[in-house]
Design a protein around this motif. Structure first.
Motif, PDB file in Angstrom:
ATOM      1  N   HIS A  57      -0.656  -3.285  13.741  1.00  0.00           N
ATOM      2  CA  HIS A  57       0.184  -4.071  14.650  1.00  0.00           C
ATOM      3  C   HIS A  57       1.541  -4.441  14.053  1.00  0.00           C
ATOM      4  O   HIS A  57       2.333  -5.127  14.703  1.00  0.00           O
ATOM      5  N   LEU A  58       1.806  -4.004  12.844  1.00  0.00           N
ATOM      6  CA  LEU A  58       3.059  -4.379  12.184  1.00  0.00           C
ATOM      7  C   LEU A  58       4.189  -3.436  12.589  1.00  0.00           C
ATOM      8  O   LEU A  58       4.240  -2.289  12.154  1.00  0.00           O
ATOM      9  N   THR A  59       5.098  -3.926  13.407  1.00  0.00           N
ATOM     10  CA  THR A  59       6.199  -3.085  13.888  1.00  0.00           C
ATOM     11  C   THR A  59       7.215  -2.790  12.782  1.00  0.00           C
ATOM     12  O   THR A  59       7.986  -1.838  12.879  1.00  0.00           O
ATOM     13  N   LYS A  60       7.198  -3.620  11.746  1.00  0.00           N
ATOM     14  CA  LYS A  60       8.081  -3.402  10.587  1.00  0.00           C
ATOM     15  C   LYS A  60       7.206  -3.241   9.349  1.00  0.00           C
ATOM     16  O   LYS A  60       7.275  -4.027   8.402  1.00  0.00           O
ATOM     17  N   LEU A  61       6.391  -2.209   9.366  1.00  0.00           N
ATOM     18  CA  LEU A  61       5.394  -2.031   8.312  1.00  0.00           C
ATOM     19  C   LEU A  61       6.018  -1.903   6.928  1.00  0.00           C
ATOM     20  O   LEU A  61       5.587  -2.555   5.978  1.00  0.00           O
ATOM     21  N   ASP A  62       7.022  -1.069   6.794  1.00  0.00           N
ATOM     22  CA  ASP A  62       7.644  -0.852   5.484  1.00  0.00           C
ATOM     23  C   ASP A  62       8.240  -2.152   4.934  1.00  0.00           C
ATOM     24  O   ASP A  62       8.047  -2.503   3.769  1.00  0.00           O
ATOM     25  N   LYS A  63       8.945  -2.868   5.776  1.00  0.00           N
ATOM     26  CA  LYS A  63       9.553  -4.147   5.375  1.00  0.00           C
ATOM     27  C   LYS A  63       8.473  -5.163   4.995  1.00  0.00           C
ATOM     28  O   LYS A  63       8.614  -5.918   4.029  1.00  0.00           O
ATOM     29  N   THR A  64       7.388  -5.166   5.767  1.00  0.00           N
ATOM     30  CA  THR A  64       6.291  -6.102   5.503  1.00  0.00           C
ATOM     31  C   THR A  64       5.615  -5.789   4.177  1.00  0.00           C
ATOM     32  O   THR A  64       5.276  -6.700   3.407  1.00  0.00           O
ATOM     33  N   MET A  65       5.414  -4.504   3.881  1.00  0.00           N
ATOM     34  CA  MET A  65       4.791  -4.124   2.607  1.00  0.00           C
ATOM     35  C   MET A  65       5.660  -4.555   1.426  1.00  0.00           C
ATOM     36  O   MET A  65       5.141  -5.026   0.409  1.00  0.00           O
ATOM     37  N   LYS A  66       6.956  -4.403   1.558  1.00  0.00           N
ATOM     38  CA  LYS A  66       7.871  -4.853   0.498  1.00  0.00           C
ATOM     39  C   LYS A  66       7.723  -6.352   0.275  1.00  0.00           C
ATOM     40  O   LYS A  66       7.702  -6.838  -0.860  1.00  0.00           O
ATOM     41  N   HIS A  67       7.619  -7.090   1.387  1.00  0.00           N
ATOM     42  CA  HIS A  67       7.483  -8.549   1.343  1.00  0.00           C
ATOM     43  C   HIS A  67       6.166  -8.943   0.674  1.00  0.00           C
ATOM     44  O   HIS A  67       6.130  -9.834  -0.187  1.00  0.00           O
ATOM     45  N   LEU A  68       5.090  -8.259   1.051  1.00  0.00           N
ATOM     46  CA  LEU A  68       3.772  -8.578   0.495  1.00  0.00           C
ATOM     47  C   LEU A  68       3.685  -8.253  -0.987  1.00  0.00           C
ATOM     48  O   LEU A  68       3.051  -8.980  -1.758  1.00  0.00           O
ATOM     49  N   CYS A  69       4.332  -7.175  -1.388  1.00  0.00           N
ATOM     50  CA  CYS A  69       4.316  -6.794  -2.809  1.00  0.00           C
ATOM     51  C   CYS A  69       4.945  -7.879  -3.684  1.00  0.00           C
ATOM     52  O   CYS A  69       4.547  -8.069  -4.831  1.00  0.00           O
ATOM     53  N   LYS A  70       5.923  -8.579  -3.136  1.00  0.00           N
ATOM     54  CA  LYS A  70       6.560  -9.674  -3.872  1.00  0.00           C
ATOM     55  C   LYS A  70       5.600 -10.855  -4.038  1.00  0.00           C
ATOM     56  O   LYS A  70       5.754 -11.661  -4.958  1.00  0.00           O
ATOM     57  N   MET A  71       4.619 -10.953  -3.134  1.00  0.00           N
ATOM     58  CA  MET A  71       3.665 -12.058  -3.175  1.00  0.00           C
ATOM     59  C   MET A  71       2.399 -11.714  -3.956  1.00  0.00           C
ATOM     60  O   MET A  71       1.565 -12.586  -4.210  1.00  0.00           O
ATOM     61  N   LEU A  72       2.263 -10.443  -4.313  1.00  0.00           N
ATOM     62  CA  LEU A  72       1.075  -9.979  -5.026  1.00  0.00           C
ATOM     63  C   LEU A  72       1.297 -10.047  -6.533  1.00  0.00           C
ATOM     64  O   LEU A  72       2.306  -9.577  -7.045  1.00  0.00           O
ATOM     65  N   LYS A  73       0.347 -10.640  -7.232  1.00  0.00           N
ATOM     66  CA  LYS A  73       0.439 -10.684  -8.689  1.00  0.00           C
ATOM     67  C   LYS A  73       0.427  -9.269  -9.269  1.00  0.00           C
ATOM     68  O   LYS A  73      -0.032  -8.323  -8.619  1.00  0.00           O
ATOM     69  N   LYS A  74       0.910  -9.133 -10.476  1.00  0.00           N
ATOM     70  CA  LYS A  74       1.042  -7.814 -11.100  1.00  0.00           C
ATOM     71  C   LYS A  74      -0.278  -7.048 -11.116  1.00  0.00           C
ATOM     72  O   LYS A  74      -0.312  -5.835 -10.880  1.00  0.00           O
ATOM     73  N   ASP A  75      -1.377  -7.737 -11.386  1.00  0.00           N
ATOM     74  CA  ASP A  75      -2.686  -7.087 -11.443  1.00  0.00           C
ATOM     75  C   ASP A  75      -3.504  -7.337 -10.170  1.00  0.00           C
ATOM     76  O   ASP A  75      -4.720  -7.161 -10.149  1.00  0.00           O
ATOM     77  N   GLY A  76      -2.815  -7.768  -9.091  1.00  0.00           N
ATOM     78  CA  GLY A  76      -3.497  -8.094  -7.845  1.00  0.00           C
ATOM     79  C   GLY A  76      -3.886  -6.865  -7.042  1.00  0.00           C
ATOM     80  O   GLY A  76      -3.550  -5.734  -7.385  1.00  0.00           O
ATOM     81  N   MET A  77      -4.596  -7.111  -5.930  1.00  0.00           N
ATOM     82  CA  MET A  77      -5.036  -6.026  -5.055  1.00  0.00           C
ATOM     83  C   MET A  77      -4.786  -6.377  -3.597  1.00  0.00           C
ATOM     84  O   MET A  77      -4.891  -7.549  -3.193  1.00  0.00           O
ATOM     85  N   ILE A  78      -4.459  -5.365  -2.833  1.00  0.00           N
ATOM     86  CA  ILE A  78      -4.357  -5.501  -1.382  1.00  0.00           C
ATOM     87  C   ILE A  78      -5.522  -4.740  -0.762  1.00  0.00           C
ATOM     88  O   ILE A  78      -5.656  -3.531  -0.983  1.00  0.00           O
ATOM     89  N   TYR A  79      -6.368  -5.466  -0.046  1.00  0.00           N
ATOM     90  CA  TYR A  79      -7.436  -4.802   0.718  1.00  0.00           C
ATOM     91  C   TYR A  79      -7.035  -4.830   2.187  1.00  0.00           C
ATOM     92  O   TYR A  79      -6.636  -5.877   2.712  1.00  0.00           O
ATOM     93  N   SER A  80      -7.142  -3.696   2.841  1.00  0.00           N
ATOM     94  CA  SER A  80      -6.825  -3.669   4.272  1.00  0.00           C
ATOM     95  C   SER A  80      -7.644  -2.614   5.000  1.00  0.00           C
ATOM     96  O   SER A  80      -7.810  -1.490   4.513  1.00  0.00           O
ATOM     97  N   SER A  81      -8.156  -2.993   6.145  1.00  0.00           N
ATOM     98  CA  SER A  81      -8.739  -2.013   7.073  1.00  0.00           C
ATOM     99  C   SER A  81      -7.929  -2.147   8.353  1.00  0.00           C
ATOM    100  O   SER A  81      -7.605  -3.257   8.783  1.00  0.00           O
ATOM    101  N   TYR A  82      -7.559  -1.029   8.945  1.00  0.00           N
ATOM    102  CA  TYR A  82      -6.721  -1.084  10.137  1.00  0.00           C
ATOM    103  C   TYR A  82      -7.037   0.084  11.066  1.00  0.00           C
ATOM    104  O   TYR A  82      -7.320   1.189  10.645  1.00  0.00           O
ATOM    105  N   GLY A  83      -6.995  -0.225  12.347  1.00  0.00           N
ATOM    106  CA  GLY A  83      -7.302   0.770  13.363  1.00  0.00           C
ATOM    107  C   GLY A  83      -7.854   0.086  14.605  1.00  0.00           C
ATOM    108  O   GLY A  83      -8.180  -1.113  14.570  1.00  0.00           O
ATOM    109  N   PRO A  84      -7.930   0.804  15.722  1.00  0.00           N
ATOM    110  CA  PRO A  84      -7.658   2.236  15.820  1.00  0.00           C
ATOM    111  C   PRO A  84      -6.180   2.567  15.588  1.00  0.00           C
ATOM    112  O   PRO A  84      -5.306   1.825  16.014  1.00  0.00           O
ATOM    113  N   LEU A  85      -5.951   3.684  14.888  1.00  0.00           N
ATOM    114  CA  LEU A  85      -4.589   4.147  14.674  1.00  0.00           C
ATOM    115  C   LEU A  85      -3.998   4.598  16.008  1.00  0.00           C
ATOM    116  O   LEU A  85      -4.716   4.978  16.939  1.00  0.00           O
ATOM    117  N   TRP A  86      -2.682   4.573  16.113  1.00  0.00           N
ATOM    118  CA  TRP A  86      -1.983   4.734  17.387  1.00  0.00           C
ATOM    119  C   TRP A  86      -2.356   5.997  18.157  1.00  0.00           C
ATOM    120  O   TRP A  86      -2.558   5.955  19.368  1.00  0.00           O
TER     121      TRP A  86
END
Length: 319
Positions: A163-192
């Motif tokens: 549902h993220l219309t600005k996915l690339d921008k959002t990922m950049k934003h989230l990476c700034k909030m993630l610790k160096k050794d952190g993890m992003i878990y995500s499940s997403y779908g149905p894909l478009w």
């Protein structure tokens, strides 16, 4: 899409909190069967199921083949959740927060674009009674407006990235909030481009499951208006599908594009699961005219995109 801060509270009148606090016998048996039999079986029969996905993946499953608890356990096996800080994106009514408590995180901060304030109040009261170890904060906020000064060990989401219309921008934003050794878990779908990729098409008739990518704009609008329900009913019975369509809240990416965006943001998946849609697969296999219509209208996609329903990823930063 911009949503006013004090949007109507869309909480359900009743939520069963106890069922989310403990694992049911049915789920325990299901997860045991998955671990011992089904997953090993799937590794063999679906070994070459997807051949045009240009990234490494570890397992292919039918839709809903990986239970919510199994997903959480997998994350905990990759990096211990105990005493860690979690940012939960798209927390909805907050019920999912309860299921993370068994892993004893130190802090969970949940945000959602919609207002579930009355549900969040019930969740926080319930957690206070059941467990005092984990501190919880739930509130309404756009992801891109979260302060990047906050750092988290885990950033978690289910059914958000599509549902993220600005996915690339959002990922950049989230990476700034993630610790160096952190993890992003995500499940997403149905894909478009999959069956029901707009969380709406096919609800009236399975044969209409690809309407969002084959109908002309005017015809699609008429189809939606004919089948859409009230906001409360959409959220209660259809996972807010009609709201997402009305606000055009879709990233509209293929599986390959998602993985490319992760890579561009210096992220790699240490474990990747693909789920396919049996209904979509059956429809295009039995109706070549439908498949041709889809591919003619959407020239940059592959047949696999019509039945690649979801991706489940466990992302880390490249060192």
């Amino acid at each position: 899409m911009k949503i006013k801060k004090n949007l109507l509270d869309v909480s359900k009148d009743y939520i069963d909190l106890n069922n989310h606090f403990k694992n049911s016998t049915r789920n325990i048996i299901r997860d045991l069967l998955d671990k011992i039999i089904r997953k090993n079986f799937y590794k063999i029969i679906y070994k070459n199921f997807f051949i045009n996905q240009k990234y490494k993946f570890d397992l292919v499953l039918p839709s809903k083949g990986f239970s919510p608890l199994s997903r959480k356990k997998k994350l905990d096996s990759l990096k211990s959740i105990k005493n860690k800080k979690i940012l939960l994106l798209g927390c909805g009514d907050g019920l999912d927060v309860i299921s993370w408590l068994r892993f004893k995180p130190k802090y969970i901060e949940g945000v959602d674009l919609l207002n579930y304030s009355s549900s969040w109040l019930k969740i926080k009261k319930f957690i206070k009674k059941k467990q005092s170890y984990t501190k919880v904060k739930l509130y309404q906020k756009d992801i891109l407006k979260l302060k990047t000064s906050k750092k988290f060990d885990f950033i978690i989401s289910d059914a958000v990235f599509e549902h993220l219309t600005k996915l690339d921008k959002t990922m950049k934003h989230l990476c700034k909030m993630l610790k160096k050794d952190g993890m992003i878990y995500s499940s997403y779908g149905p894909l478009w481009y999959c069956f029901g990729g707009d969380h709406f098409s096919g609800r009236d008739n399975l044969k209409n499951g690809f309407n969002h990518i084959i109908l002309k704009k005017k015809n699609y609008k008429e189809y939606v208006n004919k089948n859409i329900k009230s906001l409360k009913e959409e959220i209660k019975n259809f996972g807010a599908g009609g709201l997402f369509v009305k606000k055009n809240l879709f990233s509209k990416k293929t599986g390959n594009t998602y993985m490319k965006i992760f890579k561009n943001n210096n992220l790699f998946s240490v474990y990747t699961i693909l789920e396919f849609c049996p209904i979509g697969l059956e429809l295009i296999n039995n109706d070549k005219k439908l498949l041709n219509k889809i591919l003619l209208k959407n020239k940059k996609i592959d047949m696999e995109d019509c039945y690649l329903k979801s991706q489940i990823v466990y992302l880390k930063k490249n060192e």
